[in-house]
Design a protein around this motif. Structure first.
Motif, short mmCIF file in Angstrom:
data_model
loop_
_atom_site.label_atom_id
_atom_site.label_comp_id
_atom_site.label_asym_id
_atom_site.label_seq_id
_atom_site.Cartn_x
_atom_site.Cartn_y
_atom_site.Cartn_z
N TYR A 108 0.85 -1.20 0.00
CA TYR A 108 0.00 0.00 0.00
C TYR A 108 0.89 1.25 0.00
O TYR A 108 0.95 1.99 0.98
N PRO A 109 1.62 1.48 -1.10
CA PRO A 109 2.58 2.59 -1.11
C PRO A 109 1.96 3.97 -0.93
O PRO A 109 2.64 4.89 -0.50
N GLN A 110 0.68 4.10 -1.23
CA GLN A 110 0.02 5.40 -1.12
C GLN A 110 -0.75 5.57 0.20
O GLN A 110 -1.23 6.66 0.48
N ASP A 111 -0.82 4.50 0.98
CA ASP A 111 -1.59 4.56 2.22
C ASP A 111 -0.67 4.98 3.36
O ASP A 111 -0.17 4.15 4.14
N HIS A 112 -0.43 6.26 3.47
CA HIS A 112 0.49 6.76 4.48
C HIS A 112 -0.07 6.59 5.89
O HIS A 112 0.69 6.42 6.86
N GLU A 113 -1.38 6.61 6.01
CA GLU A 113 -1.99 6.44 7.33
C GLU A 113 -1.74 5.05 7.88
O GLU A 113 -1.41 4.88 9.06
N LEU A 114 -1.88 4.02 7.04
CA LEU A 114 -1.66 2.65 7.49
C LEU A 114 -0.23 2.46 7.95
O LEU A 114 0.02 1.86 9.00
N TYR A 115 0.72 2.98 7.19
CA TYR A 115 2.13 2.84 7.56
C TYR A 115 2.43 3.60 8.86
O TYR A 115 3.08 3.07 9.76
N TYR A 116 1.91 4.80 8.95
CA TYR A 116 2.14 5.63 10.15
C TYR A 116 1.60 4.94 11.39
O TYR A 116 2.25 4.91 12.44
N ASN A 117 0.41 4.36 11.29
CA ASN A 117 -0.20 3.71 12.44
C ASN A 117 0.55 2.45 12.87
O ASN A 117 0.44 2.02 14.02
N ALA A 118 1.30 1.85 11.93
CA ALA A 118 2.04 0.62 12.25
C ALA A 118 3.43 0.90 12.81
O ALA A 118 4.04 0.00 13.41
N VAL A 119 3.96 2.10 12.63
CA VAL A 119 5.28 2.43 13.13
C VAL A 119 5.26 2.52 14.66
O VAL A 119 4.39 3.19 15.23
N PRO A 120 6.18 1.85 15.34
CA PRO A 120 6.23 1.96 16.81
C PRO A 120 6.50 3.40 17.25
O PRO A 120 7.07 4.20 16.51
N ASP A 121 6.10 3.69 18.46
CA ASP A 121 6.32 5.02 19.03
C ASP A 121 7.74 5.07 19.57
O ASP A 121 8.00 4.70 20.72
N THR A 122 8.68 5.54 18.76
CA THR A 122 10.07 5.61 19.19
C THR A 122 10.30 6.71 20.23
O THR A 122 11.36 6.75 20.88
N LEU A 123 9.32 7.58 20.41
CA LEU A 123 9.45 8.64 21.42
C LEU A 123 9.36 8.10 22.84
O LEU A 123 9.57 8.86 23.79
N VAL A 124 9.06 6.80 22.99
CA VAL A 124 9.01 6.23 24.33
C VAL A 124 10.38 6.28 25.01
O VAL A 124 10.47 6.17 26.24
N TRP A 125 11.45 6.46 24.21
CA TRP A 125 12.79 6.54 24.79
C TRP A 125 13.06 7.89 25.44
O TRP A 125 13.99 8.03 26.23
N ARG A 126 12.30 8.91 25.09
CA ARG A 126 12.56 10.25 25.62
C ARG A 126 12.23 10.34 27.11
O ARG A 126 11.17 9.92 27.55
N LYS A 127 13.16 10.88 27.85
CA LYS A 127 12.96 11.15 29.27
C LYS A 127 13.38 12.60 29.53
O LYS A 127 14.37 13.07 28.97
N PRO A 128 12.65 13.31 30.38
CA PRO A 128 12.98 14.72 30.62
C PRO A 128 14.40 14.94 31.11
O PRO A 128 15.04 15.94 30.76
N LEU A 129 14.94 14.01 31.92
CA LEU A 129 16.25 14.20 32.52
C LEU A 129 17.23 13.11 32.11
O LEU A 129 18.12 12.72 32.88
N SER A 130 17.09 12.60 30.87
CA SER A 130 17.97 11.54 30.39
C SER A 130 18.28 11.77 28.92
O SER A 130 17.39 12.12 28.14
N TYR A 131 19.52 11.54 28.53
CA TYR A 131 19.90 11.72 27.13
C TYR A 131 19.70 10.40 26.36
O TYR A 131 20.62 9.60 26.19
N ASN A 132 18.47 10.18 25.93
CA ASN A 132 18.12 8.96 25.21
C ASN A 132 17.79 9.22 23.75
O ASN A 132 17.31 8.31 23.05
N GLU A 133 18.02 10.44 23.27
CA GLU A 133 17.66 10.77 21.89
C GLU A 133 18.28 9.84 20.85
O GLU A 133 17.66 9.54 19.83
N PRO A 134 19.51 9.34 21.06
CA PRO A 134 20.06 8.38 20.08
C PRO A 134 19.19 7.14 19.89
O PRO A 134 19.11 6.59 18.79
N TYR A 135 18.51 6.70 20.96
CA TYR A 135 17.63 5.54 20.83
C TYR A 135 16.36 5.90 20.06
O TYR A 135 15.82 5.07 19.33
N VAL A 136 15.90 7.12 20.21
CA VAL A 136 14.74 7.58 19.43
C VAL A 136 15.03 7.45 17.94
O VAL A 136 14.19 7.00 17.15
#
Length: 554
Positions: free
Chosen positions: A114-142
């Motif tokens: 489904y190359p044109q279905d950007h919504e389907l792909y977006y919904n399937a991508v994991p939330d990589t922002l779970v690595w972000r912490k206010p007082l931790s440098y985890n951006e490389p994992y994001v």
């Protein structure tokens, strides 16, 4: 193991030739009619086999155990895992957690299908922002954890319970499609993609991708789909399609070729598999209990070659995620590869630590005050596949070619006249067949019940959502005065960022099904059909005589 789990795709060859090699044709034990013979009506019977597990799975022989029995303390004072004896049926389970590479395969398929279905792909991508912490440098994992090849064999995280449900459907369909293409029941991968010299991609009669339910219902077949080794159709009503001299057909459930659906394990299955008491069992006696997936009271190896090594990936104490430089105690600072550490007695890796794992159950603190003692589970939302045409029995499909499912209208099979009357009434009201429009009627809902049969005890309309069944508190309070509701799902096992208490298989926590965490991943399970005994060798068995053949001439 290879002998016990012979691949049915190899054993179950075409029905026309299967029985020809036998000295005597098989006959029905109850009617005497010969099987696999078009002249006698085309009744088909295949050799009974113990099906092999799907890719990535290993067999888990079920049995009885005390669920919650391994817990030796309740530091959270939740009192949410009361000890009770249950029986878990045999099943299959992923040897390892689902890895980043496995999820990238899923994303790749969506992207090319489904190359044109950007919504389907977006919904399937994991939330990589779970690595972000206010007082931790985890951006490389994001930026790197999901996609960088250095982490390809690390467990996928940041996936919600809802996302995992979609992945399980995708994995089921891709596995069964591959079986059918590799065995010639569908167009092979080479022919499908024009890999052979001079070959062109066949024109398909269906633009939808393969779906197991749609295929088994006979709605995925025809030019560009059917393979060169289709199963002979022995029905007297079958006719050749023009390409084949003899009638052929797609595979059916009765053939035993396709695998059961991948799914999340139930909480009972997960705890049973993690505890793996099979290694301490002899002659139906459990010699010693466990508080971890390994024996002993400690978290370090006692074996001479690995003495002192930490047995799982967890947080040893505040500020200690890895140990001392030069000799890291668990050899991981965040997650570790899915095949790290030693497997438990069932052969499962990382059933303690690394990442917590989603299970299928909906969370209730008092889940097991009322429970079934065989395959206990909380989370049933019964549904039916919507019919597009009741006279033909075809399923209605969504835009991705999957069957549309609606809340069940009855607790049992309805009479044909009642089912037809229900469909006609719904059609007249502008509702889809077999159920009401919109979402299921939840336990907390004040919406009217689904048209159909009434509960024989309460006299109220049947409610297909039984996630709240047997609650010992006022259901109206759920989601209002507590954080627990029908979207609260259980996860278990402990993670790289948890203390040792959570490594105990009996511990349980919950999170909303739409939420995700850098500390939660998953593994899949599959139902085992047939005999529950995985290892019959070396055990006593009763001798069973075969049914005597009926001779109509005597």
């Amino acid at each position: 193991m290879k002998v016990l789990f012979t691949n049915t795709a190899v054993v179950l060859l075409c029905a026309a030739t299967l029985m020809s090699s036998c000295s005597k044709p098989q006959k029905s034990a109850k009617t005497g009619i010969t099987y696999n013979d078009k002249k006698t009506g085309g009744y088909e019977k295949f050799r009974k086999t113990h099906p092999s597990p799907g890719p990535g799975l290993i067999p888990i022989e079920g049995g009885t155990f005390v669920m919650g029995g391994s817990a030796d303390q309740d530091v959270t004072y939740d009192y949410n895992n009361v000890r009770r004896r249950v029986t878990v049926g045999s099943f299959y389970m992923d040897e390892t957690e689902v890895a980043n590479q496995d999820w990238l395969d899923y994303l790749h398929w969506i992207n090319v299908t489904y190359p044109q279905d950007h919504e389907l792909y977006y919904n399937a991508v994991p939330d990589t922002l779970v690595w972000r912490k206010p007082l931790s440098y985890n951006e490389p994992y994001v930026d790197n954890y999901l996609r960088h090849p250095a982490f390809q064999d690390y467990p996928v995280v940041g996936v919600s319970w809802d996302q995992v449900q979609d992945y399980c459907v995708w994995r089921t369909d891709r596995t069964n499609e591959n079986i059918l293409r590799e065995t010639g029941r569908m167009v092979s991968w080479n022919d499908l993609n024009g890999s052979k010299k001079g070959a062109a991609q066949p024109a398909s009669t269906s633009k939808d991708p393969f779906n197991t339910d749609i295929y088994l219902n006979g709605q995925y077949k025809g030019q560009g789909i059917d393979g060169k080794k289709m199963i002979p159709d022995l029905s007297p009503n079958a006719k050749p399609d023009g390409k084949s001299k003899n009638p052929v057909r797609p595979a059916r459930m009765e053939d035993g070729i396709l695998k059961q659906a991948y799914r999340l394990p139930s909480e009972a299955e997960w705890e049973y598999a993690a505890l793996s008491l099979i290694g301490n069992t002899q002659f139906e006696n459990i010699d010693a209990g466990k508080i971890y997936p390994w024996n002993g009271l400690g978290v370090r190896s006692a074996k001479r070659a690995t003495r002192g090594l930490i047995l799982a990936n967890f947080k040893r104490g505040a500020g200690d995620n890895a140990g001392v430089g030069g000799y890291l105690n668990d050899k991981a600072d965040i997650t570790a590869p899915v095949r790290a550490y030693q497997p438990n007695d069932f052969g499962l890796y990382n059933m303690a630590g690394n990442v917590n794992e989603w299970v299928q159950d909906t969370y209730r603190q008092g889940s097991f005050e009322d429970f079934e003692d065989f395959n206990p589970f909380r989370g049933n939302e019964f549904n039916n596949k919507r019919l597009a045409d009741a006279t033909k029995g075809t399923y209605a499909k969504d835009k991705y070619g999957r069957p549309i499912k609606d809340p069940a209208a009855s607790s049992k099979k309805m009479k044909y006249a009642d089912a037809m009357a229900l469909q006609q009434a719904q059609a007249a009201a502008g509702q889809p067949n077999t159920a009401t429009a919109g979402a299921a009627v939840g336990a907390n809902s004040t919406a009217p019940g689904i048209p159909g049969q009434k509960d024989p005890i309460t006299g109220k309309p049947y409610n297909p959502d039984l996630r709240g069944y047997g609650d010992s508190v006022n259901m109206a309070l759920y989601g209002t005065t507590t954080l627990v509701n029908n979207h609260s799902k259980v996860y278990k096992g402990g993670s790289w960022n948890d203390l040792a208490f959570w490594l105990n298989p009996a511990t349980r926590r919950f999170m909303d099904e739409t939420d995700a965490s850098a500390e939660v991943g998953f593994r899949c399970a599959m139902t085992l059909v047939g005999s529950p005994e995985i290892h019959p060798e070396g055990k006593p068995h009763y001798s069973v005589k075969k049914a005597k053949d009926f001779n109509p001439k005597q």
